[in-house]
Design a protein around this motif. Structure first.
Motif, PDB file in Angstrom:
ATOM      1  N   MET A  13       0.838  -1.183   0.000  1.00 18.62           N
ATOM      2  CA  MET A  13       0.000   0.000   0.000  1.00 18.62           C
ATOM      3  C   MET A  13       0.881   1.243   0.000  1.00 18.62           C
ATOM      4  O   MET A  13       1.910   1.283   0.669  1.00 18.62           O
ATOM      5  N   VAL A  14       0.467   2.235  -0.742  1.00 13.41           N
ATOM      6  CA  VAL A  14       1.150   3.521  -0.801  1.00 13.41           C
ATOM      7  C   VAL A  14       0.233   4.579  -0.205  1.00 13.41           C
ATOM      8  O   VAL A  14      -0.950   4.646  -0.561  1.00 13.41           O
ATOM      9  N   GLN A  15       0.768   5.369   0.692  1.00 15.70           N
ATOM     10  CA  GLN A  15       0.017   6.478   1.261  1.00 15.70           C
ATOM     11  C   GLN A  15       0.648   7.769   0.792  1.00 15.70           C
ATOM     12  O   GLN A  15       1.858   7.846   0.573  1.00 15.70           O
ATOM     13  N   ALA A  16      -0.186   8.800   0.630  1.00 16.88           N
ATOM     14  CA  ALA A  16       0.321  10.108   0.215  1.00 16.88           C
ATOM     15  C   ALA A  16      -0.589  11.196   0.756  1.00 16.88           C
ATOM     16  O   ALA A  16      -1.769  10.963   1.015  1.00 16.88           O
ATOM     17  N   TYR A  17      -0.002  12.366   0.902  1.00 18.32           N
ATOM     18  CA  TYR A  17      -0.769  13.566   1.193  1.00 18.32           C
ATOM     19  C   TYR A  17      -0.770  14.388  -0.083  1.00 18.32           C
ATOM     20  O   TYR A  17       0.260  14.508  -0.750  1.00 18.32           O
ATOM     21  N   ILE A  18      -1.911  14.941  -0.419  1.00 15.15           N
ATOM     22  CA  ILE A  18      -2.013  15.792  -1.599  1.00 15.15           C
ATOM     23  C   ILE A  18      -2.432  17.175  -1.114  1.00 15.15           C
ATOM     24  O   ILE A  18      -3.472  17.329  -0.466  1.00 15.15           O
ATOM     25  N   LEU A  19      -1.582  18.163  -1.388  1.00 13.70           N
ATOM     26  CA  LEU A  19      -1.832  19.551  -1.003  1.00 13.70           C
ATOM     27  C   LEU A  19      -2.476  20.231  -2.208  1.00 13.70           C
ATOM     28  O   LEU A  19      -1.950  20.153  -3.321  1.00 13.70           O
ATOM     29  N   ILE A  20      -3.584  20.894  -1.981  1.00 13.69           N
ATOM     30  CA  ILE A  20      -4.391  21.412  -3.088  1.00 13.69           C
ATOM     31  C   ILE A  20      -4.676  22.896  -2.918  1.00 13.69           C
ATOM     32  O   ILE A  20      -5.060  23.345  -1.836  1.00 13.69           O
ATOM     33  N   GLN A  21      -4.509  23.623  -4.011  1.00  9.83           N
ATOM     34  CA  GLN A  21      -4.949  25.022  -4.083  1.00  9.83           C
ATOM     35  C   GLN A  21      -6.190  25.058  -4.961  1.00  9.83           C
ATOM     36  O   GLN A  21      -6.266  24.343  -5.970  1.00  9.83           O
ATOM     37  N   THR A  22      -7.148  25.904  -4.569  1.00 13.99           N
ATOM     38  CA  THR A  22      -8.401  26.014  -5.320  1.00 13.99           C
ATOM     39  C   THR A  22      -8.668  27.465  -5.694  1.00 13.99           C
ATOM     40  O   THR A  22      -8.034  28.390  -5.169  1.00 13.99           O
ATOM     41  N   GLU A  23      -9.634  27.639  -6.567  1.00 16.37           N
ATOM     42  CA  GLU A  23     -10.128  28.986  -6.855  1.00 16.37           C
ATOM     43  C   GLU A  23     -10.762  29.534  -5.582  1.00 16.37           C
ATOM     44  O   GLU A  23     -11.225  28.779  -4.720  1.00 16.37           O
ATOM     45  N   VAL A  24     -10.798  30.846  -5.464  1.00 14.96           N
ATOM     46  CA  VAL A  24     -11.378  31.493  -4.285  1.00 14.96           C
ATOM     47  C   VAL A  24     -12.821  31.026  -4.093  1.00 14.96           C
ATOM     48  O   VAL A  24     -13.609  30.996  -5.038  1.00 14.96           O
ATOM     49  N   GLY A  25     -13.130  30.618  -2.863  1.00 13.85           N
ATOM     50  CA  GLY A  25     -14.481  30.206  -2.523  1.00 13.85           C
ATOM     51  C   GLY A  25     -14.842  28.781  -2.914  1.00 13.85           C
ATOM     52  O   GLY A  25     -15.987  28.369  -2.730  1.00 13.85           O
ATOM     53  N   ARG A  26     -13.898  27.995  -3.431  1.00 16.43           N
ATOM     54  CA  ARG A  26     -14.210  26.644  -3.906  1.00 16.43           C
ATOM     55  C   ARG A  26     -13.661  25.539  -3.005  1.00 16.43           C
ATOM     56  O   ARG A  26     -13.875  24.362  -3.270  1.00 16.43           O
ATOM     57  N   ALA A  27     -12.955  25.888  -1.936  1.00 18.08           N
ATOM     58  CA  ALA A  27     -12.280  24.877  -1.116  1.00 18.08           C
ATOM     59  C   ALA A  27     -13.250  23.900  -0.461  1.00 18.08           C
ATOM     60  O   ALA A  27     -13.019  22.684  -0.498  1.00 18.08           O
ATOM     61  N   ALA A  28     -14.298  24.372   0.145  1.00 18.16           N
ATOM     62  CA  ALA A  28     -15.230  23.483   0.858  1.00 18.16           C
ATOM     63  C   ALA A  28     -15.884  22.491  -0.093  1.00 18.16           C
ATOM     64  O   ALA A  28     -15.957  21.290   0.207  1.00 18.16           O
ATOM     65  N   LEU A  29     -16.337  22.967  -1.243  1.00 14.78           N
ATOM     66  CA  LEU A  29     -16.969  22.079  -2.214  1.00 14.78           C
ATOM     67  C   LEU A  29     -15.953  21.084  -2.771  1.00 14.78           C
ATOM     68  O   LEU A  29     -16.251  19.898  -2.924  1.00 14.78           O
ATOM     69  N   ALA A  30     -14.742  21.539  -3.053  1.00 12.74           N
ATOM     70  CA  ALA A  30     -13.704  20.650  -3.563  1.00 12.74           C
ATOM     71  C   ALA A  30     -13.388  19.565  -2.534  1.00 12.74           C
ATOM     72  O   ALA A  30     -13.296  18.385  -2.880  1.00 12.74           O
ATOM     73  N   ALA A  31     -13.241  19.936  -1.272  1.00 11.23           N
ATOM     74  CA  ALA A  31     -12.932  18.964  -0.218  1.00 11.23           C
ATOM     75  C   ALA A  31     -14.034  17.918  -0.098  1.00 11.23           C
ATOM     76  O   ALA A  31     -13.755  16.721   0.026  1.00 11.23           O
ATOM     77  N   ALA A  32     -15.279  18.351  -0.158  1.00 11.82           N
ATOM     78  CA  ALA A  32     -16.409  17.420  -0.060  1.00 11.82           C
ATOM     79  C   ALA A  32     -16.464  16.486  -1.267  1.00 11.82           C
ATOM     80  O   ALA A  32     -16.717  15.284  -1.120  1.00 11.82           O
ATOM     81  N   THR A  33     -16.208  17.011  -2.442  1.00 12.95           N
ATOM     82  CA  THR A  33     -16.223  16.198  -3.659  1.00 12.95           C
ATOM     83  C   THR A  33     -15.091  15.182  -3.638  1.00 12.95           C
ATOM     84  O   THR A  33     -15.290  14.003  -3.957  1.00 12.95           O
ATOM     85  N   ILE A  34     -13.910  15.612  -3.247  1.00  9.31           N
ATOM     86  CA  ILE A  34     -12.745  14.726  -3.187  1.00  9.31           C
ATOM     87  C   ILE A  34     -12.957  13.605  -2.179  1.00  9.31           C
ATOM     88  O   ILE A  34     -12.527  12.474  -2.395  1.00  9.31           O
ATOM     89  N   ALA A  35     -13.639  13.883  -1.085  1.00  8.12           N
ATOM     90  CA  ALA A  35     -13.874  12.882  -0.046  1.00  8.12           C
ATOM     91  C   ALA A  35     -14.613  11.659  -0.580  1.00  8.12           C
ATOM     92  O   ALA A  35     -14.491  10.564  -0.023  1.00  8.12           O
ATOM     93  N   GLU A  36     -15.344  11.816  -1.666  1.00  7.49           N
ATOM     94  CA  GLU A  36     -16.125  10.721  -2.250  1.00  7.49           C
ATOM     95  C   GLU A  36     -15.317   9.860  -3.223  1.00  7.49           C
ATOM     96  O   GLU A  36     -15.804   8.833  -3.685  1.00  7.49           O
ATOM     97  N   ILE A  37     -14.097  10.247  -3.538  1.00  5.34           N
ATOM     98  CA  ILE A  37     -13.282   9.514  -4.509  1.00  5.34           C
ATOM     99  C   ILE A  37     -12.681   8.269  -3.863  1.00  5.34           C
ATOM    100  O   ILE A  37     -12.166   8.328  -2.745  1.00  5.34           O
ATOM    101  N   SER A  38     -12.715   7.161  -4.592  1.00  7.66           N
ATOM    102  CA  SER A  38     -12.153   5.907  -4.106  1.00  7.66           C
ATOM    103  C   SER A  38     -10.649   6.065  -3.849  1.00  7.66           C
ATOM    104  O   SER A  38      -9.923   6.595  -4.685  1.00  7.66           O
ATOM    105  N   GLY A  39     -10.214   5.627  -2.680  1.00  5.44           N
ATOM    106  CA  GLY A  39      -8.809   5.738  -2.300  1.00  5.44           C
ATOM    107  C   GLY A  39      -8.525   6.906  -1.386  1.00  5.44           C
ATOM    108  O   GLY A  39      -7.468   6.970  -0.773  1.00  5.44           O
ATOM    109  N   VAL A  40      -9.454   7.836  -1.283  1.00  7.45           N
ATOM    110  CA  VAL A  40      -9.263   9.003  -0.414  1.00  7.45           C
ATOM    111  C   VAL A  40      -9.653   8.623   1.014  1.00  7.45           C
ATOM    112  O   VAL A  40     -10.784   8.235   1.279  1.00  7.45           O
ATOM    113  N   ALA A  41      -8.689   8.714   1.917  1.00  8.49           N
ATOM    114  CA  ALA A  41      -8.926   8.389   3.324  1.00  8.49           C
ATOM    115  C   ALA A  41      -9.500   9.581   4.085  1.00  8.49           C
ATOM    116  O   ALA A  41     -10.334   9.418   4.971  1.00  8.49           O
ATOM    117  N   SER A  42      -9.038  10.792   3.736  1.00  4.07           N
ATOM    118  CA  SER A  42      -9.570  12.007   4.363  1.00  4.07           C
ATOM    119  C   SER A  42      -9.351  13.194   3.436  1.00  4.07           C
ATOM    120  O   SER A  42      -8.417  13.200   2.630  1.00  4.07           O
TER     121      SER A  42
END
Length: 79
Positions: A1-30
């Protein structure tokens, strides 16, 4: 198993929606909205490096509002 942290920059005002959407992707632990130079920090658990780079990361990069990602694989030292 490989673990990684992914640091993400978003457009202004899009962080909360991006975080919620990413949480649903297979393989995403948090997926957390944070403050500072990055807007979202994601922890991924992938089967191997190929799964990480060819499946999980590209799905994350497709999320609307993401402008930049930085993938940081976890380095484990055997003791």
């Amino acid at each position: 198993m490989v673990q990684a942290y992914i640091l993400i920059q978003t457009e202004v005002g899009r962080a909360a929606l991006a975080a919620a959407t990413i949480a649903e992707i297979s393989g995403v632990a948090s997926s957390e909205e944070v403050s500072g130079p990055y807007d979202v920090i994601v922890r991924v658990d992938a089967a191997d490096a190929t799964d990480l780079t060819q499946n999980v990361v590209p799905q994350i990069q497709k999320v609307a509002g993401i402008t930049r990602t930085l993938t940081c694989p976890v380095v484990t030292t055997a003791t």
